[in-house]
Scaffold this motif. Structure first.
Motif, PDB file in Angstrom:
ATOM      1  N   LEU A   2       0.886  -1.157   0.000  1.00 54.19           N
ATOM      2  CA  LEU A   2       0.000   0.000   0.000  1.00 54.19           C
ATOM      3  C   LEU A   2       0.924   1.207   0.000  1.00 54.19           C
ATOM      4  CD1 LEU A   2      -2.654   1.566   0.292  1.00 54.19           C
ATOM      5  CD2 LEU A   2      -2.510   1.185   2.756  1.00 54.19           C
ATOM      6  N   SER A   3       0.854   1.995  -1.054  1.00 55.09           N
ATOM      7  CA  SER A   3       1.780   3.111  -1.199  1.00 55.09           C
ATOM      8  C   SER A   3       1.023   4.374  -1.588  1.00 55.09           C
ATOM      9  CB  SER A   3       2.817   2.778  -2.273  1.00 55.09           C
ATOM     10  OG  SER A   3       3.774   3.795  -2.377  1.00 55.09           O
ATOM     11  N   VAL A   4       1.388   5.481  -0.937  1.00 54.48           N
ATOM     12  CA  VAL A   4       0.815   6.794  -1.254  1.00 54.48           C
ATOM     13  C   VAL A   4       1.972   7.740  -1.563  1.00 54.48           C
ATOM     14  CG1 VAL A   4      -0.516   8.734  -0.347  1.00 54.48           C
ATOM     15  CG2 VAL A   4      -1.184   6.392   0.230  1.00 54.48           C
ATOM     16  N   ALA A   5       1.834   8.502  -2.635  1.00 56.72           N
ATOM     17  CA  ALA A   5       2.869   9.476  -2.997  1.00 56.72           C
ATOM     18  C   ALA A   5       3.065  10.456  -1.839  1.00 56.72           C
ATOM     19  CB  ALA A   5       2.469  10.225  -4.263  1.00 56.72           C
ATOM     20  N   PRO A   6       4.318  10.757  -1.490  1.00 60.79           N
ATOM     21  CA  PRO A   6       4.591  11.645  -0.344  1.00 60.79           C
ATOM     22  C   PRO A   6       3.811  12.950  -0.372  1.00 60.79           C
ATOM     23  CG  PRO A   6       6.632  10.680  -1.126  1.00 60.79           C
ATOM     24  CD  PRO A   6       5.557  10.283  -2.112  1.00 60.79           C
ATOM     25  N   LYS A   7       3.633  13.532  -1.548  1.00 55.93           N
ATOM     26  CA  LYS A   7       2.910  14.799  -1.674  1.00 55.93           C
ATOM     27  C   LYS A   7       1.455  14.680  -1.222  1.00 55.93           C
ATOM     28  CE  LYS A   7       1.705  18.314  -5.093  1.00 55.93           C
ATOM     29  NZ  LYS A   7       1.828  18.768  -6.465  1.00 55.93           N
ATOM     30  N   PHE A   8       0.903  13.453  -1.247  1.00 59.92           N
ATOM     31  CA  PHE A   8      -0.500  13.236  -0.910  1.00 59.92           C
ATOM     32  C   PHE A   8      -0.683  12.524   0.431  1.00 59.92           C
ATOM     33  CE2 PHE A   8      -0.309  13.737  -5.478  1.00 59.92           C
ATOM     34  CZ  PHE A   8      -1.322  14.652  -5.705  1.00 59.92           C
ATOM     35  N   ALA A   9       0.405  12.333   1.173  1.00 56.58           N
ATOM     36  CA  ALA A   9       0.324  11.666   2.478  1.00 56.58           C
ATOM     37  C   ALA A   9      -0.569  12.460   3.428  1.00 56.58           C
ATOM     38  CB  ALA A   9       1.720  11.511   3.069  1.00 56.58           C
ATOM     39  N   GLY A  10      -1.301  11.749   4.260  1.00 61.34           N
ATOM     40  CA  GLY A  10      -2.143  12.390   5.257  1.00 61.34           C
ATOM     41  C   GLY A  10      -3.456  12.938   4.733  1.00 61.34           C
ATOM     42  N   GLN A  11      -3.793  12.622   3.488  1.00 61.54           N
ATOM     43  CA  GLN A  11      -5.021  13.136   2.889  1.00 61.54           C
ATOM     44  C   GLN A  11      -6.098  12.069   2.721  1.00 61.54           C
ATOM     45  OE1 GLN A  11      -4.347  15.636  -0.571  1.00 61.54           O
ATOM     46  NE2 GLN A  11      -2.314  16.191   0.168  1.00 61.54           N
ATOM     47  N   GLY A  12      -5.899  10.897   3.336  1.00 66.94           N
ATOM     48  CA  GLY A  12      -6.907   9.844   3.288  1.00 66.94           C
ATOM     49  C   GLY A  12      -6.845   8.931   2.083  1.00 66.94           C
ATOM     50  N   ILE A  13      -5.803   9.034   1.285  1.00 66.68           N
ATOM     51  CA  ILE A  13      -5.687   8.188   0.088  1.00 66.68           C
ATOM     52  C   ILE A  13      -5.586   6.710   0.483  1.00 66.68           C
ATOM     53  CG2 ILE A  13      -4.311   7.677  -1.985  1.00 66.68           C
ATOM     54  CD1 ILE A  13      -5.589  10.441  -2.123  1.00 66.68           C
ATOM     55  N   GLY A  14      -4.723   6.406   1.452  1.00 64.75           N
ATOM     56  CA  GLY A  14      -4.562   5.017   1.900  1.00 64.75           C
ATOM     57  C   GLY A  14      -5.854   4.462   2.467  1.00 64.75           C
ATOM     58  N   THR A  15      -6.530   5.250   3.268  1.00 66.09           N
ATOM     59  CA  THR A  15      -7.805   4.827   3.855  1.00 66.09           C
ATOM     60  C   THR A  15      -8.840   4.583   2.761  1.00 66.09           C
ATOM     61  OG1 THR A  15      -7.357   5.918   5.957  1.00 66.09           O
ATOM     62  CG2 THR A  15      -9.666   5.563   5.400  1.00 66.09           C
ATOM     63  N   ALA A  16      -8.864   5.430   1.736  1.00 68.11           N
ATOM     64  CA  ALA A  16      -9.796   5.246   0.623  1.00 68.11           C
ATOM     65  C   ALA A  16      -9.484   3.965  -0.150  1.00 68.11           C
ATOM     66  CB  ALA A  16      -9.753   6.460  -0.311  1.00 68.11           C
ATOM     67  N   LEU A  17      -8.205   3.680  -0.352  1.00 69.59           N
ATOM     68  CA  LEU A  17      -7.825   2.444  -1.035  1.00 69.59           C
ATOM     69  C   LEU A  17      -8.239   1.217  -0.219  1.00 69.59           C
ATOM     70  CD1 LEU A  17      -4.332   3.504  -2.412  1.00 69.59           C
ATOM     71  CD2 LEU A  17      -6.285   2.752  -3.796  1.00 69.59           C
ATOM     72  N   LEU A  18      -8.035   1.270   1.094  1.00 64.53           N
ATOM     73  CA  LEU A  18      -8.443   0.153   1.949  1.00 64.53           C
ATOM     74  C   LEU A  18      -9.961  -0.030   1.917  1.00 64.53           C
ATOM     75  CD1 LEU A  18      -6.059   0.718   4.995  1.00 64.53           C
ATOM     76  CD2 LEU A  18      -5.978  -1.180   3.352  1.00 64.53           C
ATOM     77  N   ALA A  19     -10.705   1.070   1.939  1.00 65.33           N
ATOM     78  CA  ALA A  19     -12.171   0.996   1.873  1.00 65.33           C
ATOM     79  C   ALA A  19     -12.617   0.379   0.542  1.00 65.33           C
ATOM     80  CB  ALA A  19     -12.790   2.375   2.055  1.00 65.33           C
ATOM     81  N   ALA A  20     -11.974   0.765  -0.537  1.00 67.84           N
ATOM     82  CA  ALA A  20     -12.316   0.214  -1.854  1.00 67.84           C
ATOM     83  C   ALA A  20     -12.002  -1.279  -1.906  1.00 67.84           C
ATOM     84  CB  ALA A  20     -11.566   0.957  -2.955  1.00 67.84           C
ATOM     85  N   LEU A  21     -10.900  -1.682  -1.265  1.00 65.37           N
ATOM     86  CA  LEU A  21     -10.548  -3.104  -1.260  1.00 65.37           C
ATOM     87  C   LEU A  21     -11.544  -3.905  -0.417  1.00 65.37           C
ATOM     88  CD1 LEU A  21      -8.438  -5.040  -2.449  1.00 65.37           C
ATOM     89  CD2 LEU A  21      -7.232  -4.896  -0.271  1.00 65.37           C
ATOM     90  N   LYS A  22     -12.029  -3.323   0.668  1.00 61.11           N
ATOM     91  CA  LYS A  22     -13.071  -3.994   1.460  1.00 61.11           C
ATOM     92  C   LYS A  22     -14.326  -4.198   0.615  1.00 61.11           C
ATOM     93  CE  LYS A  22     -11.584  -2.092   5.871  1.00 61.11           C
ATOM     94  NZ  LYS A  22     -11.961  -1.136   6.930  1.00 61.11           N
ATOM     95  N   ASP A  23     -14.696  -3.183  -0.172  1.00 60.21           N
ATOM     96  CA  ASP A  23     -15.848  -3.312  -1.067  1.00 60.21           C
ATOM     97  C   ASP A  23     -15.627  -4.450  -2.065  1.00 60.21           C
ATOM     98  OD1 ASP A  23     -17.184  -1.233   0.176  1.00 60.21           O
ATOM     99  OD2 ASP A  23     -16.631   0.255  -1.348  1.00 60.21           O
TER     100      ASP A  23
END
Length: 122
Positions: free
Chosen positions: A51-72
């Motif tokens: 699970l990787s998020v570009a440093p510029k976008f860290a802390g903006q919920g990208i990882g959490t959104a990816l995890l939510a999409a994977l749960k779906d």
């Protein structure tokens, strides 16, 4: 494994990605980093290898959104759940995202100590 590889994008720029493959095992094993096979149609656990998020976008919920999409996806594909390994400092992050800490992993990938984290499709 296109059915469990997710990419996050904002305005045409890739901001993060998640790589997973499906096995019948509850916990991620090191061989998954070397042997990629097609996912079964249903069942098993999606094993997150990265699970990787570009440093510029860290802390903006990208990882959490990816995890939510994977749960779906896990629900839609009738998977038993999602499993991953992480370093100790990331346990609270994954717990915040609904994963349970199931203790130390047998993995020694990259010469590191890892913890088993599992989200179950109940």
């Amino acid at each position: 494994i296109p059915d469990t590889f997710l990419v996050a994008e904002i305005a045409g720029r890739i901001t993060g990605y998640l790589v997973g493959s499906v096995t019948q095992k509850r916990y991620l094993t090191d061989d998954l980093f070397e042997n990629v096979v097609s996912n079964p149609a249903s069942g098993g656990f999606i094993q997150i290898q990265s699970l990787s998020v570009a440093p510029k976008f860290a802390g903006q919920g990208i990882g959490t959104a990816l995890l939510a999409a994977l749960k779906d996806l896990a629900l839609a594909q009738n998977r038993d759940g999602i499993s991953l390994t992480c370093h100790s400092e990331l346990i609270p992050y994954y717990e915040m995202n609904g994963f349970s800490d199931e203790g130390p992993s047998d993995s020694n990938h990259g010469g590191s100590l890892w913890n088993n984290m599992v989200w179950e499709n109940r």
